[in-house]
Design an enzyme around this catalytic site. Structure first.
Site, PDB file in Angstrom:
ATOM      1  CE  LYS A 205      -1.953   2.976   1.922  1.00  0.00           C
ATOM      2  NZ  LYS A 205      -1.731   4.403   1.533  1.00  0.00           N
ATOM      3  CD  GLU A 281      13.039   0.886   8.035  1.00  0.00           C
ATOM      4  OE1 GLU A 281      13.934   0.046   8.107  1.00  0.00           O
ATOM      5  OE2 GLU A 281      12.770   1.503   6.987  1.00  0.00           O
ATOM      6  CB  CYS A 315      12.940   9.488   8.458  1.00  0.00           C
ATOM      7  SG  CYS A 315      14.067   8.304   7.713  1.00  0.00           S
ATOM      8  CD  GLU A 417       9.299  13.445  11.564  1.00  0.00           C
ATOM      9  OE1 GLU A 417       8.125  13.038  11.610  1.00  0.00           O
ATOM     10  OE2 GLU A 417      10.236  12.788  11.069  1.00  0.00           O
TER      11      GLU A 417
END
Ligand code: NAD
Ligand code: 6OD
Length: 513
Positions: A205, A281, A315, A417
């Site tokens: 997906k 992750e 990231c 973040e």
């Protein structure tokens, strides 16, 4: 084929009849992006738009998989695991993986064009990083599965029995792979290659923002002799859509996910009931620590790359920069110069350094942090707004590369973040203080340390509470090494043998001698 690419060759975007995606004179238009289930392109009942973030135009209509199509994809993958693929040996699977890598390279320009159009990343970056890494992911895991050893022990028990223990590696079964939009093909193939190397079948997906390259990969799978049902793609969103239908599905045996930490938490809840292995992750709020003894120019360039690459949407990007006080002012000044020298603009120009953010919604999130930083007491060093172009790019989702100083370490801008081209730079006075500040976060993905003192480099790197510490470099990857994060940054490690072990079921056999 589920994607319907049209290639035209035009000297400029103005003369391109497709008027949509431009790639060094090669324009790719993907009209309709469909699910790929059991070797067939399958249309859903609803569609959503795939938008080019550089100018807000619609690149393609994407079909949304409903529950029954996710069921079909999982069933096809279950069936394929019992077929030719499930029976194939390591050498055969490795050979197909090498073919996949070759076929990606044969379609290099098409993949680059699709990735650039979907993400808005500069063509130079997609050509240097995303697509080569996709091919490399297949080659590395093909090499590894051929050579991976397994444990064996000659056993002697205290009561005098003797046995031989050895381990066999079996596929997990059907793996659900859910991926984000920032490095779409790179991150998909990072999980797909080891999953296939270990003999699994998959239902993928991809992010709703970047559906094209996962779909183009279906054609590569067919041409590389991957049997129908081994690679399936379902498109859609997360909650109450294809993402959740997949993670809830009783027919999948494991979930591997890359994305936001909060999404990881939601997926974990979903899969908890059926006790499936997960590999996550997740996000990061990474530190760069710059000592006064660094190679100054190298550190400025390296930190600038760590802050601004891919418009800060990696990231591993550094959003917190700690600089030893003796060089603080000079470093901030030079980092400002680097930020201001970045060429922001059309992703299809070879000279562009920085493209847009992924979406209007994400731009609003990043701009809300730009405003928050000021209200939290930051001093703006550069940026903080939206660039103006005076052309179609003004409809894109651009922001300026931005640097702040002066924030307290407890502020939201230093803790959360942001995932944009932005950093906060703070001074430190001692190594101990730098380590403490860098580790004062709930995330734990990556850190970079800039010093010419070898012992300090080792010492500080080992004290970082992260999955990966870089010394005098950033995002320099060896695909055999463990990759993942601590804390909110993830669960587990992938890379090299860690990937092979996640994507396998190990069966220990004990033979009495
Ligand atoms: P996201 O979590 O919003 O979406 C990722 C994927 O999950 C998408 O395909 C989405 O449709 C799907 N999804 C969302 N909700 C779901 C649900 N409830 N159930 C199942 N699927 C669901 O992340 P994003 O915005 O696409 O990516 C940016 C984030 O990813 C950042 O936080 C970034 O740090 C992180 N990231 C981490 C790594 C890493 O290796 N650690 C790599 C890339 C990106
Ligand atoms: O390089 C890789 O293997 C990897 N997983 C990179 C992740 C980047 C995050 O955006």
């Amino acid at each position: 084929m589920s994607a319907n690419p049209e290639i035209c060759v035009c000297p400029s975007v103005a003369s391109c009849p497709t008027g949509l995606v431009r790639c060094g004179g090669v324009h790719a238009k993907v009209k309709s992006i469909l699910n790929y289930i059991n070797g067939q392109s399958v249309r859903g009942k609803r569609e959503f738009a795939d938008v080019n973030p550089a100018d807000g135009t619609v690149i393609a209509d994407v079909t949304e998989a409903d529950q029954s199509q996710v069921d079909d994809a999982v069933q096809a993958a279950r069936h394929a695991i019992r077929g030719e693929w499930g029976r194939s040996g390591v050498r055969e699977r490795a050979a197909r993986l090498y073919k996949i890598a070759d076929r990606i390279e044969e379609r290099f320009d098409l993949f680059v064009a699709a990735e650039v159009a979907d993400t808005g990343k500069p063509i130079a970056l997609a050509s240097k990083l995303d697509i080569p890494r996709a091919a490399a992911n297949f080659r590395v895991f093909a090499d590894l599965i051929k050579t991976a050893g397994l444990e064996s022990f000659h056993t002697e028990t205290p009561d005098g029995k003797s046995a031989l223990n050895y381990t066999v590696r079996k596929p997990l079964g059907v793996v659900g792979i859910i991926t984000p939009w920032n490095l779409p093909l790179l991150l998909l193939t990072w999980k797909l290659a080891p999953a296939l190397a270990c003999g699994n079948t998959v239902v993928v997906k991809p992010s709703e923002e970047t559906p094209a390259t996962a779909t183009l990969l279906a054609e590569v799978m067919k041409d590389s002799g991957i049997p129908d049902g081994v690679y399936n793609v379902v498109h859609g969103f997360g909650p109450r859509s294809a993402g959740e239908f997949l993670t809830q599905h009783p027919g999948i045996d494991a979930v591997t996910f890359t994305g936001e930490s909060q999404t990881g938490a939601a997926i974990m809840k979903t899969v908890a009931a059926s006790v499936k292995p997960v590999s996550f992750e997740l996000g990061g709020k990474n530190a760069a620590v710059v000592f006064a003894d660094c190679d100054f120019d190298e550190a400025v360039s390296g930190v600038a790359e760590a802050v601004f690459l891919n418009t800060g949407q990696v990231c591993l990007c550094a959003e917190r920069v700690y600089v030893e006080r003796a060089i603080f002012d000079r470093f901030v000044e030079q980092l400002k110069r680097k930020a201001e020298s970045l060429r922001i603009g059309s992703p299809v120009e070879q000279t562009t350094d920085m493209g847009p953010l992924i979406s209007a919604q994400h731009r609003e999130k990043v701009l809300s942090y730009y405003r928050l930083a000021l209200s939290e007491g930051a001093q703006l060093v550069t940026g903080g707004g939206v660039p103006e172009f005076g052309n179609g790019l003004d409809r894109g989702f651009f922001v300026q590369p931005t640097i702040y100083t002066g924030l307290a370490e407890s502020t939201r801008c230093v803790k959360e973040e942001i995932f944009g081209p932005v950093c906060h730079v703070a001074p430190f006075d001692s190594e101990e203080e730098a380590v403490r500040m860098a580790n004062d976060t709930s995330y734990g993905l990556a850190a970079s340390i800039w010093t010419t003192n070898l012992k300090r480099g080792h010492r500080v790197a080992q004290q970082m509470n992260v999955g990966i510490s870089w010394v005098n470099c950033w995002f320099l990857r060896d695909l055999r090494t463990p990759f993942g994060g601590a804390g909110l940054s993830g669960i587990g490690r992938e890379g090299g043998m860690h990937s092979l072990n996640f994507y396998s079921e190990l069966n220990n056999v004990c033979i009495r001698l």
